[in-house]
Scaffold this active site. Sequence first.
Site, PDB file in Angstrom:
ATOM      1  N   GLY A  68       0.772  -1.237   0.000  1.00 37.04           N
ATOM      2  CA  GLY A  68       0.000   0.000   0.000  1.00 37.04           C
ATOM      3  C   GLY A  68       0.806   1.292   0.000  1.00 37.04           C
ATOM      4  N   TRP A  81       2.366   3.009  -2.430  1.00 34.83           N
ATOM      5  CA  TRP A  81       2.013   3.956  -3.501  1.00 34.83           C
ATOM      6  C   TRP A  81       0.599   4.489  -3.275  1.00 34.83           C
ATOM      7  CZ3 TRP A  81       3.871   3.314  -9.217  1.00 34.83           C
ATOM      8  CH2 TRP A  81       5.263   3.176  -9.237  1.00 34.83           C
ATOM      9  N   ASP A 132      -4.552  -5.770  -6.050  1.00 30.37           N
ATOM     10  CA  ASP A 132      -3.402  -6.669  -5.838  1.00 30.37           C
ATOM     11  C   ASP A 132      -3.892  -8.102  -5.626  1.00 30.37           C
ATOM     12  OD1 ASP A 132      -0.207  -5.907  -5.016  1.00 30.37           O
ATOM     13  OD2 ASP A 132      -0.873  -7.959  -4.659  1.00 30.37           O
ATOM     14  N   ASP A 175      -6.515 -10.864  -9.381  1.00 27.12           N
ATOM     15  CA  ASP A 175      -5.511 -10.858 -10.448  1.00 27.12           C
ATOM     16  C   ASP A 175      -6.013  -9.922 -11.548  1.00 27.12           C
ATOM     17  OD1 ASP A 175      -3.842 -11.433 -12.575  1.00 27.12           O
ATOM     18  OD2 ASP A 175      -3.823 -13.598 -12.172  1.00 27.12           O
ATOM     19  N   ASP A 235       3.029  -0.823 -10.332  1.00 20.96           N
ATOM     20  CA  ASP A 235       4.301  -1.231  -9.717  1.00 20.96           C
ATOM     21  C   ASP A 235       4.303  -2.759  -9.641  1.00 20.96           C
ATOM     22  OD1 ASP A 235       6.776  -0.656  -8.528  1.00 20.96           O
ATOM     23  OD2 ASP A 235       5.946  -0.625  -6.498  1.00 20.96           O
ATOM     24  N   LYS A 272       6.106   0.162 -14.022  1.00 20.63           N
ATOM     25  CA  LYS A 272       7.409  -0.454 -13.747  1.00 20.63           C
ATOM     26  C   LYS A 272       7.706  -1.510 -14.816  1.00 20.63           C
ATOM     27  CE  LYS A 272       8.146  -3.001  -9.894  1.00 20.63           C
ATOM     28  NZ  LYS A 272       8.694  -2.818  -8.533  1.00 20.63           N
TER      29      LYS A 272
HETATM   30  N1  SAM Z   1       3.629  -0.437  -5.005  1.00 21.56           N
HETATM   31  C1  SAM Z   1       3.576  -1.311  -3.841  1.00 21.56           C
HETATM   32  C2  SAM Z   1       3.796  -0.462  -2.614  1.00 21.56           C
HETATM   33  O1  SAM Z   1       4.098   0.724  -2.756  1.00 21.56           O
HETATM   34  O2  SAM Z   1       3.627  -0.957  -1.498  1.00 21.56           O
HETATM   35  C3  SAM Z   1       4.570  -2.437  -3.963  1.00 21.56           C
HETATM   36  C4  SAM Z   1       4.203  -3.380  -5.080  1.00 21.56           C
HETATM   37  S1  SAM Z   1       5.101  -4.888  -5.091  1.00 21.56           S
HETATM   38  C5  SAM Z   1       6.639  -4.376  -5.714  1.00 21.56           C
HETATM   39  C6  SAM Z   1       4.421  -5.717  -6.492  1.00 21.56           C
HETATM   40  C7  SAM Z   1       3.019  -6.239  -6.292  1.00 21.56           C
HETATM   41  O3  SAM Z   1       2.502  -6.663  -7.568  1.00 21.56           O
HETATM   42  C8  SAM Z   1       2.922  -7.475  -5.386  1.00 21.56           C
HETATM   43  O4  SAM Z   1       2.203  -7.151  -4.225  1.00 21.56           O
HETATM   44  C9  SAM Z   1       2.180  -8.505  -6.249  1.00 21.56           C
HETATM   45  O5  SAM Z   1       1.232  -9.260  -5.527  1.00 21.56           O
HETATM   46  C10 SAM Z   1       1.512  -7.608  -7.281  1.00 21.56           C
HETATM   47  N2  SAM Z   1       1.112  -8.323  -8.524  1.00 21.56           N
HETATM   48  C11 SAM Z   1       1.899  -9.075  -9.332  1.00 21.56           C
HETATM   49  N3  SAM Z   1       1.169  -9.598 -10.334  1.00 21.56           N
HETATM   50  C12 SAM Z   1      -0.111  -9.153 -10.179  1.00 21.56           C
HETATM   51  C13 SAM Z   1      -1.333  -9.354 -10.884  1.00 21.56           C
HETATM   52  N4  SAM Z   1      -1.387 -10.142 -11.981  1.00 21.56           N
HETATM   53  N5  SAM Z   1      -2.460  -8.749 -10.449  1.00 21.56           N
HETATM   54  C14 SAM Z   1      -2.424  -7.969  -9.334  1.00 21.56           C
HETATM   55  N6  SAM Z   1      -1.291  -7.730  -8.611  1.00 21.56           N
HETATM   56  C15 SAM Z   1      -0.149  -8.319  -9.018  1.00 21.56           C
END
Ligand code: SAM
Length: 212
Positions: free
Chosen positions: A59, A61, A79, A95, A120, A160
């Site tokens: 959370g 961002w 997420d 997803d 992200d 990203k």
């Molecule tokens: N921006 C977040 C923050 O500021 O706290 C950090 C994000 S973390 C680097 C990447 C996130 O992408 C993970 O929590 C992962 O579960 C999510 N993610 C990856 N593939 C996904 C998908 N297909 N659908 C939704 N979320 C996804």
Amino acid sequence: MAKPKTRNWIQNHVKDPHVKKSKSEGYRSRASYKLLQIDEKDKLLRLGMTVVDLGAAPGGWSQVASRAVGKKGLVLAVDLLPFKSIPGVRAIKGDIADDRVVKRLQGLMDMKRADLIMSDMAPNLAGIGDIDGPKIMDLANLTMVVCEKVLKKEGFLVVKLFHHEEVHGFVRRLRTVFNTLKIRKPASSRASSSEFYVVAKGYKGCVRCCYE
Ligand code: SAM
């Protein structure tokens, strides 16, 4: 499922100045500083905006965005993982590849379009090009699908990406659907990480979509 962290990763994480700063400033993740540093340069976030945060957990961002858009704005966070609620943020656990999740997002937005989409999202990288390439591209392409479905004309995107040969084609494609593009590697993004961000402004719209 997330990969277990190595001992080296944990040691670096504990010493990281952005980890310490995020604790003292009330941010849930050091990732908050990446968005803050990008926003300082590119002026993405404004009061009253509707923002979609893809890959939002835990959370960081969303916290930055909700503070910036204020009470008249709206932040929608998606997420795979659940995370603790944040005032002003509506979260969807699921997803983004799942059509029902995108429909839910559109429903929460009252079928209006977003001013900014932030992604992200990160896959679990194996460090092996042939395995990682398709995963990186899947998430990048999914972000574009969400733009087509919910981003306003003239809207902004911050996404990203990870250095990989297939990513160049994706960036070229982005150039055709946005007016301006900047590549960013904020200081808080670890030099050892192949991640970087594309900041795109002036969405031209999707030819397949109907804009009112
Ligand atoms: N921006 C977040 C923050 O500021 O706290 C950090 C994000 S973390 C680097 C990447 C996130 O992408 C993970 O929590 C992962 O579960 C999510 N993610 C990856 N593939 C996904 C998908 N297909 N659908 C939704 N979320 C996804």
